[in-house]
Each structure stands twice: as structure tokens, then as C-alpha cells.
Design a protein around this motif. Structure first.
Motif, short mmCIF file in Angstrom:
data_model
loop_
_atom_site.label_atom_id
_atom_site.label_comp_id
_atom_site.label_asym_id
_atom_site.label_seq_id
_atom_site.Cartn_x
_atom_site.Cartn_y
_atom_site.Cartn_z
N HIS A 88 97.07 38.22 67.61
CA HIS A 88 96.49 37.08 67.36
C HIS A 88 96.18 36.21 68.85
CE1 HIS A 88 97.89 35.83 63.24
NE2 HIS A 88 96.98 36.81 62.97
N GLU B 242 92.65 32.17 67.51
CA GLU B 242 92.37 30.41 67.17
C GLU B 242 91.29 29.94 67.99
OE1 GLU B 242 95.27 31.87 67.82
OE2 GLU B 242 96.57 31.61 66.07
N SER C 207 87.52 31.63 67.02
CA SER C 207 86.84 31.30 65.75
C SER C 207 86.32 29.62 66.10
CB SER C 207 88.03 31.02 64.83
OG SER C 207 89.14 30.07 65.17
N ARG D 190 94.04 26.78 63.48
CA ARG D 190 93.66 26.52 61.99
C ARG D 190 94.25 27.57 61.03
NH1 ARG D 190 87.37 25.54 63.02
NH2 ARG D 190 87.41 27.37 64.17
N PRO D 191 94.38 27.09 59.76
CA PRO D 191 94.88 28.16 58.74
C PRO D 191 93.97 29.08 58.50
CG PRO D 191 94.65 25.88 57.73
CD PRO D 191 94.45 25.74 59.14
N ALA D 192 94.20 30.29 58.18
CA ALA D 192 93.16 31.53 57.68
C ALA D 192 93.13 31.12 56.19
CB ALA D 192 93.96 32.85 57.97
N ASP E 241 90.67 38.33 61.35
CA ASP E 241 91.59 37.19 61.81
C ASP E 241 90.61 36.02 62.30
OD1 ASP E 241 93.95 38.38 61.13
OD2 ASP E 241 94.16 39.24 63.41
N ARG F 34 89.32 32.18 60.05
CA ARG F 34 89.69 30.82 60.64
C ARG F 34 88.43 29.90 60.98
NH1 ARG F 34 93.56 34.08 61.44
NH2 ARG F 34 95.63 33.46 61.78
#
Length: 346
Positions: free
Chosen positions: A25, A119, A122, A199-201, A308, A312
Motif C-alpha cells: 500500500h 491512498e 487514488s 479512504r476505505p476500499a 488497491d 479507493r
């Protein structure tokens, strides 16, 4: 020219680099780079090396920083080939400095971390990135740099946006840069910014491994290295986003332009026949992803990254895709061809 580097700080940077490289990530494959300044010498990760190997391989290259910055200021094309500024006497293996050496040289802080964290990417592909990041990063001295090709063009873009005191850069369609005077401070800042941008996936169902295995049978394709890579084909919004084009440079380098999505009922051979080529990866909506049998470990890492990142992205946001010219610029760039050669070699 001072070249003596603080051994304790360099050891700390190696440890942090390895930790960053081990987190998909934060960075993927040979992407991302870290550096430490010692007087006029910049010690930076070598092109094509993986940050995760920082504790087991000598991945740092010394660069003469003053001449490199002068070349950037003159808009000298030599600044696009940082190997010309490597200090040969301290570089017995002849490694090339990172493609993004100029980014590190321009930041005045002693320690610089450049990551391709999902993160940030995205958000950095969204047209509203600058406004949304501004809302999230209140109290942090940061700057937004619109997309430019890594190397001299990106360095010039940074020089135009850099202000005194700025220690965080969000690079459009690219990633994140944080800088500080010590490795520990840089690490704290990295994790703070990362958490503020997180931010949540979107969640997906499990891939249909049985169906994928049948599709791959005898077709020269295989399952991806990471099960997480399938998510881009399992979420309709992620699949739509991926199919529309290339979002960031490393995708183009390792996977090619955009993403290939199979049409209903298509087999691997049908997709190859339609395209006139065998793509590195094929997305089968509702089932998952297949990788070409000879796809590199870097390609696997970037296919996971695509899943990933797209999971997001705000599905209501307008996205900035790389243009056809920007795709061509990356594919035909000598520095990236060199990195690809190293990646293919292992």
C-alpha cells in the motif's frame, strides 16, 4: 564536496526503506525511492532496485547534488539522465540513480521519501485532488504538483510549486513526497499524511478461481501472485475506471496502456485475437484477473496496485487519465526501458 554520510541515519533510512518496500500500500515493485543528503552529496535509491531489498542489497547511489540542481535550473537535458551526476568513485557497481533523483535534490530537507502509496494515488488521479487534499491536510505545509513525466519535466513542475517550508508534495497521477531533517521525522510525517488521506476500499466478493483456472488452461496465462489483484475485476466501478485508461506512470511501464477487459463470453484466445496481441493482464468481470505467463514480478505488483487504487477512488469524481502522448512518452523513454530491463532480469 562532502560525501561522508551519517552511518546511523543511513542505517535508519535503509530500515525504513525496507519497511516501505514491504508494504504494497506504500510502494510497489521498483517504484518509490528514498534519499539522504550529506553535504553536497545525495545518497538515493538506484533505478530498478526494490526498496524492500534495502537491508540485503546495496541499493543506494551517491550523486553530486549541486551540479544536478544547476542543470535543472538551466533546463539542461542532462538533468533527465541523473547517472551523469553519479559519483563514480563511490559507485563501484555502476548503478544508475533513481529516475526521480531531481525530485529529491530539489527538496531542501535532509531526508526525502517518495512513495506510490495507494491512498495518495487514488486521490491524485481525481480532478478535485487539490481541493480534497487541502481539506484533509489542513495544518500541513504541502503543495500540489500537476502531472508531468518523471525526470526533468517533473522537477520543473516541482520548482514552480515549491514554497519555503513545504515538506509534503502530492504529485498528480503519481504519488507522495515527504521530507524532514531526520529519518524518524520523515517516517512520522509519512504515516501522518497517509492516515489523513486514507479512504476505505470498496469490498468485493471472492474471485472465481475455478472459472479463472479453466480460462487459463492451455492459454499461456496464470493467476496473479496476489489474490487482492482480482478485486479490480470484481467491482464494476473499479473495472470501469481501469478500462477507461492509464492513471499513473508505473501502470504504463509494467502493464502497458490502460487495462484489457474481456467481453461477455470471451476466452483468452478471443481477447488476444481481438487485440492482435497477448496483453500482460486480462480482467474478466465478475471472475477475476489473469496474468500472461511471462509477466514479471513487477507486473504482478502493479496489477495488485491497480486493484488497491481503483477500489479507493471516489466513483462520482471526474478522473484525470494520462493522454496518448503521455503514454507514448513513458513507453519510449530510455530511463524506463532500463528499469524494465533490470526488472525482467530479476
Amino acid at each position: 564536496m562532502a560525501t561522508t554520510v551519517d552511518a546511523q541515519e543511513l542505517a535508519a533510512l535503509r530500515a525504513l526503506s525496507a519497511a516501505i518496500g514491504a508494504d504494497p500500500h506504500l510502494t510497489q515493485a521498483a517504484g518509490g525511492n528514498t534519499s539522504l543528503k550529506a553535504g553536497d552529496t545525495l545518497w538515493i535509491k538506484a533505478s530498478g532496485k526494490w526498496l524492500k531489498d534495502a537491508l540485503t542489497d546495496d541499493i543506494m547511489v551517491p550523486v553530486a547534488m549541486g551540479p544536478l540542481i544547476e542543470a535543472v535550473e538551466r533546463r539542461d537535458p542532462s538533468a533527465d539522465k541523473p547517472q551523469a551526476f553519479a559519483i563514480d568513485a563511490l559507485n563501484p557497481r555502476g548503478l544508475r540513480p533513481s529516475i526521480e533523483t531531481t525530485v529529491h535534490a530539489l527538496m531542501p530537507q535532509r531526508v526525502v521519501l517518495h512513495v506510490h502509496c495507494v491512498e495518495t494515488i487514488s486521490l491524485a488521479v481525481q480532478a478535485d485532488c487539490e481541493a480534497e487534499a487541502g481539506r484533509r491536510l489542513q495544518g500541513i505545509a504541502w503543495a500540489y504538483v500537476p502531472y508531468r513525466r518523471p525526470g526533468l519535466p517533473l522537477a520543473q513542475g516541482i520548482a514552480e510549486r515549491l514554497r519555503p517550508g513545504v515538506d509534503v508534495l502530492i504529485l498528480g497521477n503519481h504519488g507522495l513526497v515527504v521530507a524532514a531533517e531526520t529519518v524518524a521525522e520523515a517516517e512520522r510525517l509519512l504515516h501522518r499524511v497517509r492516515s489523513l488521506l486514507a479512504r476505505p476500499a470498496r469490498q468485493t466478493a471472492a474471485p472465481d478461481i475455478a472459472a479463472l483456472t479453466t480460462l487459463a488452461s492451455g492459454g499461456g496465462y496464470r493467476l496473479p501472485a496476489d489474490v487482492e489483484a482480482h478485486a479490480v475485476a470484481l467491482d464494476p466501478d473499479s473495472c470501469r475506471i481501469a478500462e477507461a485508461g492509464s492513471l499513473y506512470p508505473d501502470h504504463v511501464i509494467f502493464l502497458g496502456r490502460g487495462s484489457v477487459v474481456a467481453r461477455p463470453g470471451e476466452q483468452v484466445a478471443d481477447v488476444a485475437a481481438r487485440l492482435g496481441a497477448n496483453p500482460v493482464a486480462i480482467l474478466f468481470p465478475g471472475a477475476g484477473v489473469l496474468m500472461r505467463g511471462d509477466a514479471s514480478s513487477g507486473a504482478d505488483a502493479m496489477q495488485r496496485c491497480l486493484a488497491d487504487v481503483t477500489a479507493r477512488v471516489d466513483i462520482a469524481a471526474r478522473l484525470n487519465y494520462l493522454t496518448a502522448a503521455e503514454n507514448d512518452e513513458l513507453v519510449n523513454w530510455d530511463a524506463e526501458q532500463y528499469r524494465q530491463k533490470l526488472n525482467a532480469a530479476g
